[in-house]
Design a protein around this motif. Structure first.
Motif, mmCIF file in Angstrom:
data_model
loop_
_atom_site.group_PDB
_atom_site.id
_atom_site.type_symbol
_atom_site.label_atom_id
_atom_site.label_comp_id
_atom_site.label_asym_id
_atom_site.label_seq_id
_atom_site.Cartn_x
_atom_site.Cartn_y
_atom_site.Cartn_z
ATOM 1 N N LYS A 85 -4.323 2.270 -1.037
ATOM 2 C CA LYS A 85 -3.663 0.979 -0.885
ATOM 3 C C LYS A 85 -4.684 -0.053 -0.430
ATOM 4 N N LEU A 86 -4.934 -1.055 -1.271
ATOM 5 C CA LEU A 86 -5.977 -2.045 -1.008
ATOM 6 C C LEU A 86 -5.378 -3.363 -0.539
ATOM 7 N N THR A 87 -6.017 -3.979 0.455
ATOM 8 C CA THR A 87 -5.647 -5.295 0.954
ATOM 9 C C THR A 87 -6.869 -6.201 0.916
ATOM 10 N N ARG A 88 -6.742 -7.321 0.237
ATOM 11 C CA ARG A 88 -7.835 -8.309 0.257
ATOM 12 C C ARG A 88 -7.779 -9.047 1.580
ATOM 13 N N LEU A 89 -8.891 -9.031 2.304
ATOM 14 C CA LEU A 89 -8.947 -9.666 3.614
ATOM 15 C C LEU A 89 -9.503 -11.085 3.556
ATOM 16 N N TYR A 90 -10.440 -11.323 2.630
ATOM 17 C CA TYR A 90 -11.075 -12.637 2.583
ATOM 18 C C TYR A 90 -11.659 -12.882 1.203
ATOM 19 N N SER A 91 -11.527 -14.134 0.745
ATOM 20 C CA SER A 91 -12.170 -14.581 -0.489
ATOM 21 C C SER A 91 -13.250 -15.596 -0.128
ATOM 22 N N PHE A 92 -14.481 -15.337 -0.533
ATOM 23 C CA PHE A 92 -15.582 -16.237 -0.203
ATOM 24 C C PHE A 92 -15.496 -17.551 -0.981
ATOM 25 N N CYS A 93 -16.254 -18.505 -0.509
ATOM 26 C CA CYS A 93 -16.253 -19.870 -1.025
ATOM 27 C C CYS A 93 -14.925 -20.565 -0.701
ATOM 28 N N LEU A 110 -10.951 2.396 5.052
ATOM 29 C CA LEU A 110 -12.274 2.094 4.526
ATOM 30 C C LEU A 110 -12.357 0.599 4.235
ATOM 31 N N TYR A 111 -13.514 0.022 4.522
ATOM 32 C CA TYR A 111 -13.706 -1.414 4.318
ATOM 33 C C TYR A 111 -14.918 -1.629 3.407
ATOM 34 N N GLY A 112 -14.848 -2.692 2.603
ATOM 35 C CA GLY A 112 -15.956 -2.952 1.688
ATOM 36 C C GLY A 112 -15.944 -4.367 1.166
ATOM 37 N N THR A 113 -16.863 -4.625 0.243
ATOM 38 C CA THR A 113 -16.991 -5.939 -0.377
ATOM 39 C C THR A 113 -17.008 -5.797 -1.895
ATOM 40 N N ALA A 114 -16.575 -6.843 -2.561
ATOM 41 C CA ALA A 114 -16.726 -6.964 -4.013
ATOM 42 C C ALA A 114 -17.571 -8.195 -4.275
ATOM 43 N N SER A 115 -18.560 -8.080 -5.137
ATOM 44 C CA SER A 115 -19.524 -9.167 -5.315
ATOM 45 C C SER A 115 -18.945 -10.364 -6.045
ATOM 46 N N ALA A 116 -17.826 -10.168 -6.736
ATOM 47 C CA ALA A 116 -17.216 -11.248 -7.512
ATOM 48 C C ALA A 116 -15.701 -11.159 -7.355
ATOM 49 N N GLY A 117 -14.997 -11.995 -8.122
ATOM 50 C CA GLY A 117 -13.549 -12.029 -8.027
ATOM 51 C C GLY A 117 -13.086 -12.773 -6.786
ATOM 52 N N GLY A 118 -11.790 -12.677 -6.503
ATOM 53 C CA GLY A 118 -11.220 -13.355 -5.355
ATOM 54 C C GLY A 118 -10.491 -14.621 -5.750
ATOM 55 N N ALA A 119 -10.068 -15.364 -4.751
ATOM 56 C CA ALA A 119 -9.209 -16.527 -4.971
ATOM 57 C C ALA A 119 -9.970 -17.830 -5.160
ATOM 58 N N ASN A 120 -11.299 -17.790 -4.982
ATOM 59 C CA ASN A 120 -12.050 -19.056 -4.964
ATOM 60 C C ASN A 120 -13.206 -19.070 -5.951
ATOM 61 N N GLY A 156 -20.404 -18.690 2.424
ATOM 62 C CA GLY A 156 -21.080 -17.631 1.682
ATOM 63 C C GLY A 156 -20.452 -17.357 0.338
ATOM 64 N N ALA A 157 -21.203 -16.673 -0.507
ATOM 65 C CA ALA A 157 -20.731 -16.286 -1.836
ATOM 66 C C ALA A 157 -21.550 -15.084 -2.312
ATOM 67 N N GLY A 158 -20.906 -14.210 -3.054
ATOM 68 C CA GLY A 158 -21.619 -13.072 -3.615
ATOM 69 C C GLY A 158 -22.029 -12.037 -2.591
ATOM 70 N N PRO A 159 -21.078 -11.379 -1.930
ATOM 71 C CA PRO A 159 -21.447 -10.309 -0.994
ATOM 72 C C PRO A 159 -21.854 -9.046 -1.750
ATOM 73 N N ASN A 160 -23.142 -8.851 -1.920
ATOM 74 C CA ASN A 160 -23.644 -7.683 -2.649
ATOM 75 C C ASN A 160 -23.725 -6.435 -1.783
ATOM 76 N N ALA A 161 -23.840 -6.626 -0.481
ATOM 77 C CA ALA A 161 -24.070 -5.511 0.437
ATOM 78 C C ALA A 161 -22.781 -5.120 1.151
ATOM 79 N N GLY A 162 -22.817 -3.950 1.768
ATOM 80 C CA GLY A 162 -21.665 -3.445 2.486
ATOM 81 C C GLY A 162 -21.576 -3.968 3.904
#
Length: 537
Positions: free
Chosen positions: A122-130, A98-108, A138-144
């Motif tokens: 088991k979750l893997t972070r694929l990309y941190s925006f900004c 399953l793949y998704g987005t989180a509107s906040a958090g991340g490395a940047n 981009g920043a703030g991925p609200n949508a799927g």
């Protein structure tokens, strides 16, 4: 800043937070007669996940009894670095994850992430925006996300999505990302003078049409005083603005589309606009638009006295097996706290359920997300608030309107320490293993939200992508345990196929196929598709 927002919302409701007795605060959050909070809902809708969750805490910090454990399992507790405040649902990919987005958090700097998660958690972070200077990525991925279909289209197997912010002057982006996490920004909104190309796709993801192009909406921008757009974009990134809302006098065609689109079996696209229409600014509409951009307003909410037919649709639509479209409104209905509705492709609307019909709104309130029709023919969804614990629910509803609350969030712990999550902003997805998966914007062990599964006893199935096509068209079949499959058929007509993996089969629509279920015979049994496959001329 956040406290000022919350104080303002208390003022809207006619309350003064300082020194207010606890019992009055509890009545404020739990009573059925909360007309003034409708103004608060509009304020909450403009906040990011962290401000929204904190404001809700200040508004509704009460102790409520927990329900017995349900069939909900918390798979992952976000910790901030892997994401926070997920506002979007998940998508099952061809690899079974399953793949998704989180509107906040991340490395940047708290600007959101893209992640994948296995059905076991088991979750893997694929990309941190900004990750780029000025957040041009981009920043703030609200949508799927949507996974592009394989075959003749560029970028097949990659995921496509939107961000609300970042890009050019913070007006949002469209991106493509590989399953391994390589992101390409395809388009930055407000690239045209006056943002004629649109700005800020809010909770609006993309839909891939039968043509292979993607369609979506923006909440702002466009040619008519910043009221939003409908657009088309090719897999390689060429964008065309198809429609600018508020093109009609009084904005009777709607304004501020909050959600994405769905392509119906007739080839047209259907969606909702949160604001305007024929009955005032806060009413909203349902519309259809042709792939070339001709828009027709099908229904204006608040057509009935007291908006008993619903008000302010924030979510998209789903086309059911009967051909009608189903959706939700965040407000309105018989009790003012949202509805579930059915609408025909020609625009006849039926209100199926009004939330907060039970004492204390134990049936939920303020549904922010859309519905999914499961293999049993019933619809499943979430409410952002309400339920026995006050912090959101999952529910099912029959096509005729009988609603059952399946789970009430914050059944574990006491807000704000709801270890099972709280405030589910997004809808559910049914995995081919039969279970539902979703996200909660808050709560969890770390307070940053959760990913959860919900089992209701439904069995495994297969899913075709797309769900329609002409003879010879390449079709993906998603499922579980597909290794060793011996037969694929379209409504009884045998098809040639290749087993790609345990979770994917590649096939083509065979000559002589007719509309009906697709079936796959595996070593463990026969699996049927969740919907009829439509063979087109």
């Amino acid at each position: 800043m956040i406290q000022r927002i919350a104080t303002g919302m208390f003022a809207l409701a006619g309350f003064t937070p300082a020194g207010k007795p606890a019992n009055r605060q509890e009545r404020f959050c739990r009573t059925n007669k909360r007309a003034s909070i409708k103004q608060i809902v509009n304020t909450l809708g403009k906040l990011n996940w962290r401000n929204r969750a904190y404001a809700v805490f200040l508004l509704c910090a009460t102790t409520v009894p927990a329900l017995p454990a349900q069939t909900l399992t918390t798979l992952r507790n976000f910790n901030g670095t892997d994401g926070a405040g997920p506002l979007a649902g998940l998508v099952q990919a061809t690899d079974g994850n399953l793949y998704g987005t989180a509107s906040a958090g991340g490395a940047n700097g708290n600007n959101g992430t893209v992640f994948k998660i296995t059905p076991s958690g088991k979750l893997t972070r694929l990309y941190s925006f900004c990750a780029q200077s000025g957040c041009l990525d981009g920043a703030g991925p609200n949508a799927g996300l949507v996974q592009a279909t394989k075959g003749e289209y560029y970028g097949s197997g990659d995921f496509y999505g939107t961000t609300y912010g970042g890009g050019v002057n913070g007006n949002g982006t469209i991106f493509r990302i590989t399953p391994s996490g390589t992101l390409t920004t395809l388009y930055r909104f407000c690239s045209q003078s006056g943002c004629l190309d649109g700005a800020n796709p809010y909770d609006a993801g993309l839909v891939q049409a039968a043509s292979g192009d993607f369609y979506g909406t923006t909440y702002n921008g466009g040619a008519n005083e910043n009221n939003g757009t409908v657009f088309k974009i090719t897999p390689s990134g060429a964008l065309t603005t198809l429609y600018s809302f508020c093109a009609q006098s009084g904005c009777t065609d709607g304004a501020g589309p909050n959600a994405g689109l769905v392509q119906a079996t007739n080839g047209d696209l259907y969606g909702t606009a949160r604001f305007s229409g024929a009955n005032g600014f806060f009413s909203g509409t349902v519309f259809k638009i042709t792939p070339s951009g001709t828009l027709t307003t099908l229904y204006s909410f608040c057509s009935q006295s007291g908006c008993t037919d619903g008000q302010s649709p924030e979510a998209g639509l789903v086309q059911a097996a009967n051909g009608d479209l189903y959706g939700t409104t965040v407000l309105g209905g018989a009790n003012g706290w949202g509805t579930v509705f059915e609408i025909t492709p020609s625009g006849t609307l039926t209100t199926l359920y009004s939330f907060c019909s039970q004492s204390g709104c134990t049936d939920g309130e303020l549904p922010q997300s859309g519905l999914v029709q499961a293999t049993n023919g019933e619809f499943y969804g979430t409410t952002f608030f309400g339920g026995p614990n006050g912090f959101g629910t999952t529910f099912k509803i029959t096509p005729s309107g009988r609603l059952t609350t399946l789970y009430s969030f914050c059944s574990q712990g006491v807000y704000p320490d709801c270890t099972d999550g709280d405030l589910p902003f997004a809808g559910l997805v049914q995995d081919t293993n039969g279970n539902f998966y979703g996200t909660a914007a808050g709560g969890g062990a770390n307070g940053y939200g959760t990913v959860f599964s919900l089992s209701v006893g439904l069995g495994p199935f297969v899913e075709t992508r797309p769900t329609s096509g002409e003879v010879g068209k390449v079709i993906e079949i998603l499922g579980q345990g597909l290794t060793g499959a011996t037969s694929v058929s379209f409504n009884g007509t045998a098809a040639s196929f290749t087993v790609v993996s345990a979770t994917e089969i590649a096939t083509t629509v065979p000559p002589g196929a007719t509309i009906g279920k697709v079936q796959v015979v595996t070593p463990s049994g026969t699996l049927s598709s969740n919907v009829f496959f439509l063979v087109v001329p």
